[in-house]
Design an enzyme around this catalytic site. Structure first.
Site, PDB file in Angstrom:
ATOM      1  CB  THR A 169      55.052  31.275  13.378  1.00  0.00           C
ATOM      2  OG1 THR A 169      53.802  31.966  13.218  1.00  0.00           O
ATOM      3  CG2 THR A 169      55.175  30.779  14.808  1.00  0.00           C
ATOM      4  CE  LYS A 192      52.493  33.702  15.857  1.00  0.00           C
ATOM      5  NZ  LYS A 192      51.567  32.610  15.301  1.00  0.00           N
ATOM      6  CB  THR A 203      47.000  31.082  14.947  1.00  0.00           C
ATOM      7  OG1 THR A 203      48.120  30.406  15.474  1.00  0.00           O
ATOM      8  CG2 THR A 203      47.355  31.790  13.703  1.00  0.00           C
ATOM      9  CD  GLU A 282      49.782  31.814   7.371  1.00  0.00           C
ATOM     10  OE1 GLU A 282      50.514  31.351   8.264  1.00  0.00           O
ATOM     11  OE2 GLU A 282      48.809  31.207   6.907  1.00  0.00           O
ATOM     12  CG  ASN A 435      48.188  28.248   5.364  1.00  0.00           C
ATOM     13  OD1 ASN A 435      48.316  28.026   6.554  1.00  0.00           O
ATOM     14  ND2 ASN A 435      47.993  29.467   4.878  1.00  0.00           N
ATOM     15  CB  SER A 440      57.356  20.212   3.915  1.00  0.00           C
ATOM     16  OG  SER A 440      56.400  20.833   3.093  1.00  0.00           O
TER      17      SER A 440
END
Length: 440
Positions: A169, A192, A203, A282, A435, A440
């Site tokens: 992702t 992942k 996650t 991230e 995040n 969007s």
């Protein structure tokens, strides 16, 4: 976690190394298909990838560990039921949408399993579903069913890399690790995970494949043990996902005379993949490895290590290459004061990299300590912050891990025999930007 001196000068070097790691064990094939769709909840163009992991014949030897989040995704709920089935033949994974608490989520996942089973010649209950991505959105079931024949058509038994790419992702790059065993067996894992990372699990979707003949109960016991010291010892942001799944499947195509060697290989693959998940977290610029020794019990060692790697102040100091070691004392002392007030703090010592920074109840500095530690933190950095784009979004300037160095923190409580190592990441502008703009 396994120390490594791997260095990749270019993305091509890293890709070539991944190809070597990704050689599939006997008895498995993978295939993928990608398609465009429009989410019902947000009318913006999106893309989804379906990934298939298929056994050449159903196997009774499979195991899984799932999140303990109280709001698990529909695939997790189905996966828990599948553990009671006599055998497993395939896994179907989608990215982009996690199918958590969505309307008719169970029915949607089961429909995808049924379509997959029909195409492969299995039964629906021999197919395990998995989803990762935005929480709350509904799966585009019709679009997924239309793409499944392409995923089946691309099945090949050479490399796990297409599936490692397909399940990503916000990951910057795929994560694959492989180990060969004496006697010809092999263990290969893909993962992942980049954010919403905190034990229990993350996650995170992990699939571990082996051609070794490992019995069902033994595989389940060994997977639980491997997860405890790997995926349950990492944290990016202390948030526990609703979709965590670690699945292990044994095709049984190769005898396994040395069960201890298999357990060691499974543990190694899990530890390495867990490290990859943190390294690819991230916005992570530094991987932080905190080892606590001398604890009265494992719970104390684990809690102390986790307090350090989850401290926002420790994480931001390391992000800035700032050896503000007072924050280490704060984080350790906060946990001990709340949970282990009987311990004597003056017996504690703390090292940051090569430097002892606290011992006998006082800080230890000389005129060069700060400069040496700044240099140490800089050398462990994966990349430097890039300026935001014209849209205000920070984008990492890398597409591969340049190295596997960690910021090493060692805490000795001098109060017992227990130890624990936890792995975490720093906290940067990129994490916040990614995040804030995720949907969007």
């Amino acid at each position: 976690m396994d120390a490594s001196d791997l260095v990749f000068a270019t993305a091509d070097e890293h890709r070539a190394w991944l190809e070597q790691q990704a050689r599939l064990p006997r008895g498995f094939s993978v295939g993928t298909a990608s398609f465009a769709f429009t989410p019902v909840e947000v009318p913006l163009p999106a893309r989804m990838t379906l990934s298939l992991i298929v056994c050449d014949r159903p196997t009774s030897d499979f195991a899984a560990v799932f999140t303990r989040n109280a709001f698990p995704g529909a695939p997790v709920r189905i996966g828990r039921e599948r553990l009671h089935e006599p055998d497993l033949a395939a896994v179907v994974v989608n990215n982009k949408i996690s199918n958590v608490c969505a309307n008719d989520g169970i029915a949607a996942a089961e429909r995808i399993c049924a379509t997959t089973a029909h195409l492969l010649g299995f039964t629906a209950r021999q197919v395990l579903p998995a989803s990762t991505g935005v929480i709350g959105w509904r799966l585009p079931v019709a679009d997924m069913e239309a793409a499944l024949p392409e995923a089946v058509a691309t099945l090949q038994d050479r490399s796990a890399l297409p599936a490692a790419n397909g399940i990503m992702t916000t990951d910057l790059y795929p994560k694959v690790r492989g180990v060969d065993l004496p006697g010809g067996g092999r263990v290969v894992g893909i993962a992942k995970g980049a954010g919403m990372i905190e034990p229990n699990l993350a996650t995170m979707l992990v699939y571990i494949l082996t051609d070794c003949a490992i019995g069902r109960e033994q595989l389940r016991e060994q997977l639980r043990a491997a997860v405890a010291e790997s995926f349950n010892a990492i944290s990016i942001d202390s948030d526990q996902s609703t979709s965590d799944s670690v699945v292990a499947i044994a095709s049984g195509r190769c005898p396994c005379p040395d069960q201890a060697a298999f357990a060691a290989a499974l543990g190694r693959v899990c530890r390495q993949l867990a490290g990859d998940v943190v390294r690819n977290g991230e916005g992570v610029h530094h991987v932080i490895r905190c080892t606590v020794t001398g604890a009265p019990d494992t719970a104390c060692a684990r809690g102390t290590a986790k307090a350090v790697i989850n401290s926002p102040l420790v994480k931001t100091a390391i992000a800035g290459n700032d050896p503000n070691v007072g924050r280490l004392i704060m984080a350790v002392g906060k946990h001990l004061g709340d949970h282990h007030g009987e311990l004597e703090p003056t017996r504690c010592s703390i090292r940051l990299g090569p430097e002892t920074v606290f011992a006998d109840g006082t800080f230890r500095f000389d005129s060069g300590t700060d400069a040496r530690l700044q240099a140490y933190l800089g050398a462990a950095q994966l990349y430097q912050s890039a300026s935001p784009g014209t849209d205000g979004v920070f984008r990492p300037p890398i597409s591969h891990p340049p190295h596997e160095r960690c910021v090493e923190i060692a805490v000795d409580l001098d109060a017992g025999p227990a130890r624990f190592t936890a792995l975490g990441g720093d906290l940067t502008h990129e994490y916040i930007s990614e995040n804030a703009d995720y949907r969007s």
